[in-house]
Structures are given as C-alpha cells and as structure tokens.
Design an enzyme around this catalytic site. Sequence first.
Site, PDB file in Angstrom:
ATOM      1  N   ASN A  11     -21.207  -6.334 -21.609  1.00  0.00           N
ATOM      2  CA  ASN A  11     -21.073  -4.904 -21.925  1.00  0.00           C
ATOM      3  C   ASN A  11     -19.681  -4.695 -22.509  1.00  0.00           C
ATOM      4  O   ASN A  11     -18.772  -5.460 -22.216  1.00  0.00           O
ATOM      5  CB  ASN A  11     -21.270  -4.042 -20.670  1.00  0.00           C
ATOM      6  CG  ASN A  11     -20.357  -4.471 -19.532  1.00  0.00           C
ATOM      7  OD1 ASN A  11     -20.598  -5.486 -18.867  1.00  0.00           O
ATOM      8  ND2 ASN A  11     -19.309  -3.721 -19.325  1.00  0.00           N
TER       9      ASN A  11
ATOM     10  N   MET B 232     -15.341 -10.307 -12.007  1.00  0.00           N
ATOM     11  CA  MET B 232     -15.092 -10.329 -10.554  1.00  0.00           C
ATOM     12  C   MET B 232     -15.089 -11.748  -9.986  1.00  0.00           C
ATOM     13  O   MET B 232     -15.427 -11.946  -8.811  1.00  0.00           O
ATOM     14  CB  MET B 232     -16.165  -9.505  -9.842  1.00  0.00           C
ATOM     15  CG  MET B 232     -16.298  -8.094 -10.350  1.00  0.00           C
ATOM     16  SD  MET B 232     -17.707  -7.276  -9.611  1.00  0.00           S
ATOM     17  CE  MET B 232     -17.882  -5.852 -10.702  1.00  0.00           C
ATOM     18  N   SER B 233     -14.746 -12.707 -10.827  1.00  0.00           N
ATOM     19  CA  SER B 233     -14.831 -14.094 -10.329  1.00  0.00           C
ATOM     20  C   SER B 233     -13.855 -14.991 -11.080  1.00  0.00           C
ATOM     21  O   SER B 233     -12.927 -14.507 -11.724  1.00  0.00           O
ATOM     22  CB  SER B 233     -16.256 -14.621 -10.530  1.00  0.00           C
ATOM     23  OG  SER B 233     -16.545 -14.718 -11.912  1.00  0.00           O
TER      24      SER B 233
ATOM     25  N   HIS C 273     -18.822 -14.835  -4.049  1.00  0.00           N
ATOM     26  CA  HIS C 273     -17.773 -13.905  -4.472  1.00  0.00           C
ATOM     27  C   HIS C 273     -17.053 -13.311  -3.272  1.00  0.00           C
ATOM     28  O   HIS C 273     -17.651 -13.097  -2.220  1.00  0.00           O
ATOM     29  CB  HIS C 273     -18.383 -12.743  -5.273  1.00  0.00           C
ATOM     30  CG  HIS C 273     -19.169 -13.161  -6.460  1.00  0.00           C
ATOM     31  ND1 HIS C 273     -20.500 -13.507  -6.371  1.00  0.00           N
ATOM     32  CD2 HIS C 273     -18.830 -13.303  -7.769  1.00  0.00           C
ATOM     33  CE1 HIS C 273     -20.938 -13.835  -7.578  1.00  0.00           C
ATOM     34  NE2 HIS C 273     -19.949 -13.732  -8.444  1.00  0.00           N
TER      35      HIS C 273
ATOM     36  N   TYR D 132     -16.283 -10.272  -3.160  1.00  0.00           N
ATOM     37  CA  TYR D 132     -16.878  -8.950  -2.917  1.00  0.00           C
ATOM     38  C   TYR D 132     -18.124  -9.006  -2.038  1.00  0.00           C
ATOM     39  O   TYR D 132     -18.567  -7.988  -1.519  1.00  0.00           O
ATOM     40  CB  TYR D 132     -17.163  -8.211  -4.231  1.00  0.00           C
ATOM     41  CG  TYR D 132     -18.272  -8.760  -5.106  1.00  0.00           C
ATOM     42  CD1 TYR D 132     -19.606  -8.664  -4.738  1.00  0.00           C
ATOM     43  CD2 TYR D 132     -17.979  -9.343  -6.338  1.00  0.00           C
ATOM     44  CE1 TYR D 132     -20.623  -9.150  -5.552  1.00  0.00           C
ATOM     45  CE2 TYR D 132     -18.972  -9.817  -7.168  1.00  0.00           C
ATOM     46  CZ  TYR D 132     -20.292  -9.728  -6.768  1.00  0.00           C
ATOM     47  OH  TYR D 132     -21.279 -10.215  -7.574  1.00  0.00           O
ATOM     48  N   GLU D 133     -18.683 -10.195  -1.851  1.00  0.00           N
ATOM     49  CA  GLU D 133     -19.822 -10.323  -0.941  1.00  0.00           C
ATOM     50  C   GLU D 133     -19.348 -10.408   0.514  1.00  0.00           C
ATOM     51  O   GLU D 133     -20.161 -10.530   1.427  1.00  0.00           O
ATOM     52  CB  GLU D 133     -20.638 -11.570  -1.289  1.00  0.00           C
ATOM     53  CG  GLU D 133     -21.331 -11.481  -2.638  1.00  0.00           C
ATOM     54  CD  GLU D 133     -22.047 -12.780  -2.995  1.00  0.00           C
ATOM     55  OE1 GLU D 133     -23.187 -12.963  -2.557  1.00  0.00           O
ATOM     56  OE2 GLU D 133     -21.433 -13.614  -3.689  1.00  0.00           O
TER      57      GLU D 133
ATOM     58  N   SER E 190     -23.433 -15.110 -13.310  1.00  0.00           N
ATOM     59  CA  SER E 190     -24.608 -14.224 -13.383  1.00  0.00           C
ATOM     60  C   SER E 190     -25.452 -14.431 -14.637  1.00  0.00           C
ATOM     61  O   SER E 190     -24.982 -14.171 -15.741  1.00  0.00           O
ATOM     62  CB  SER E 190     -24.152 -12.754 -13.418  1.00  0.00           C
ATOM     63  OG  SER E 190     -23.922 -12.288 -12.145  1.00  0.00           O
TER      64      SER E 190
ATOM     65  N   HIS F 298     -27.353  -3.823 -13.797  1.00  0.00           N
ATOM     66  CA  HIS F 298     -27.353  -5.275 -13.637  1.00  0.00           C
ATOM     67  C   HIS F 298     -28.416  -5.953 -14.512  1.00  0.00           C
ATOM     68  O   HIS F 298     -28.200  -7.034 -15.039  1.00  0.00           O
ATOM     69  CB  HIS F 298     -27.560  -5.628 -12.160  1.00  0.00           C
ATOM     70  CG  HIS F 298     -27.140  -7.019 -11.812  1.00  0.00           C
ATOM     71  ND1 HIS F 298     -25.816  -7.421 -11.818  1.00  0.00           N
ATOM     72  CD2 HIS F 298     -27.862  -8.119 -11.491  1.00  0.00           C
ATOM     73  CE1 HIS F 298     -25.757  -8.700 -11.489  1.00  0.00           C
ATOM     74  NE2 HIS F 298     -26.977  -9.148 -11.287  1.00  0.00           N
TER      75      HIS F 298
ATOM     76  N   ALA G  10     -20.004 -13.553 -16.261  1.00  0.00           N
ATOM     77  CA  ALA G  10     -20.355 -12.369 -17.048  1.00  0.00           C
ATOM     78  C   ALA G  10     -19.171 -11.426 -16.936  1.00  0.00           C
ATOM     79  O   ALA G  10     -18.586 -11.305 -15.860  1.00  0.00           O
ATOM     80  CB  ALA G  10     -21.607 -11.718 -16.478  1.00  0.00           C
TER      81      ALA G  10
ATOM     82  N   HIS H 284     -28.188 -15.484  -9.496  1.00  0.00           N
ATOM     83  CA  HIS H 284     -27.475 -16.676  -9.026  1.00  0.00           C
ATOM     84  C   HIS H 284     -28.462 -17.564  -8.270  1.00  0.00           C
ATOM     85  O   HIS H 284     -28.807 -17.278  -7.123  1.00  0.00           O
ATOM     86  CB  HIS H 284     -26.320 -16.287  -8.097  1.00  0.00           C
ATOM     87  CG  HIS H 284     -25.155 -15.674  -8.809  1.00  0.00           C
ATOM     88  ND1 HIS H 284     -24.020 -16.381  -9.102  1.00  0.00           N
ATOM     89  CD2 HIS H 284     -24.967 -14.432  -9.308  1.00  0.00           C
ATOM     90  CE1 HIS H 284     -23.172 -15.583  -9.745  1.00  0.00           C
ATOM     91  NE2 HIS H 284     -23.724 -14.404  -9.881  1.00  0.00           N
TER      92      HIS H 284
END
Length: 274
Positions: free
Chosen positions: A241, A217-218, A87, A89-90, A36, A252, A117, A65
């Site tokens: 963060n 998440m990756s 991902h 999550y997609e 990201s 985001h 990220a 992306h």
Amino acid sequence: MEQIAVKPLYQPVNQAIELLKKLSPEIPQAAFVLGSGVNVLESLPETKTISYQEVFGKSPGVVGHAGSLSLGRVGGKLVAVLRGRFHLYEGYDWDLVILAARTMIEWGVPKLYLTNAAGGLNTNFNVGDLMLIKGYRDHLSPKFKQTGLIPALAKEATNCQNQLTAHISKTAKALASNDNSFRSIQEGVYVGLLGPNYETMDEIEMLKKLKCDAVGMSTVPELLTASGTKTEAAAISVVTNVWKPDEAMGGHEEVLQAAKEASERLDKLFRACI
Ligand code: HPA
C-alpha cells in the site's frame, strides 16, 4: 565501545538445529524468511518440509504466515525457505521473534534473505513495488533497538551485509535490462514499528520527515541479530500500500493480494541471486 556479554544460547536454537541436521546433514547455502503473503521458491526439487510447531515449538498466528520450513534446491544449491515469522506485536518476546533467523545463523547458513510486506511512504512508490533496504544501516527502529544480539561487533558486520545487498541490487538491474516483464526495484530506508495498528496520518508525516521510504512491523530484529555474525543479511519489502493523504487504506486482504502479484517478480529475482 564497551563489550557487552553475548546472551547465552536460547535453548530451542540447539533443539531446532538438531532436528534440522537430522532432516539434512548438508547446510543450506542461503535462507529466505518470507513475510505476509510473500510466496516465492515454491515446489523446489527434493523438498523436505517441517512445521514451525515441530522445529520451533510454536506456529505463527497471523493470516498469510504458513509456519513451515522447507529445504529444497535451486539450480542444484540447497536453500531453506521459512514461511512466516513471529512478531513482537503478537505479544512474543524477542527470543522467539529472532528464533528462526538465529537458528539459521547458528546452523552456519551464510546468507539470510529477509522479506516483508510494507507500506510505501516515498511518493514515487507504487503498490506492488519491491524495495531493497539499501544497506544494513538503512533502517530505523524506534521501538525495536532494545536487545541487539552482539552489539559490540555490529560495526564489523556492516561491510559483509552490504555485499549481499549489493548482489541483490546488481542482479535486479541486470534482470530489468534483460527482461521486459521485470519492473526495476526501488531502494530505500525501512522503518520497523511495533504495530499491530497501521500508522495515523500524523505518524506517516513524521516518518516521511525522517526520510523513511517504507514502514512495516518486522525484519529489524532479524537484521540486528545477523549483525556481528558471519551471516550476510539483506531485506526486501513488498510495497502493499502507498500512503497518500485523504485516501482510505485497504485491509489485510488487499495486502495479501498485492504481495501475491509482487511475489512473481521476487521469485525471479531470488532465483537469479542464487
Ligand atoms: N504500515 C505498517 N505495516 C504494514 C503496512 C503499513 O502501511 N503495510 C503492510 N505492512
């Protein structure tokens, strides 16, 4: 450990490699997967670009992306820059999530640099820090470790993957001592969760107790995919963060902004590593 059969080659890997060979008969010396908003290695000499849609049959749906694969030169060496990833999550399956990394591995690219990220859990971290995942084994994947590619061989790969990690670590230290504008990098343990939601404060407390330094998440699927192959893999998180109690999290947009600033340092680091 019992030998587990290697999954047959996912068909689009062959198709992708055929396309890439037409684009370049020369195999890149390294590949960089950019997460990201991580923008590095832009405008390289002799660049040839192909879209993910063309090479992998899909474009990533997440903001930040780009979904393009570029081949270009850094200091005369050919490298591949993959902007974006798929991902879990997609809603994509494992095969698609690891497709880009697996294509590089099967093509014969010897080094795989992964980026993402991530949220900082370690209280010494600041927004914009770069965190090198210390070694191939320094990640947790409560929801990811379901289908490693060649599990029986994973042990053998540990050393070779750590060579690339050690190279990045050493290069970053040299840069920090020679260049005042280069802030030294952090090293730590990454935890890859499924997402797409950010964590609750209770989950953050749990992850801190597990000694995790950054959460994202990756990346874990790609690290697992590279294990047991000849490709060395290492990963760097851009801390977008830092989790502190009672502080509201940015959205985001904020993540993309922090990633942009850290990208400059990461660009220096990657060029020095090549
Ligand atoms: N959690 C999970 N993924 C992330 C975060 C986070 O805090 N920041 C950037 N990606």
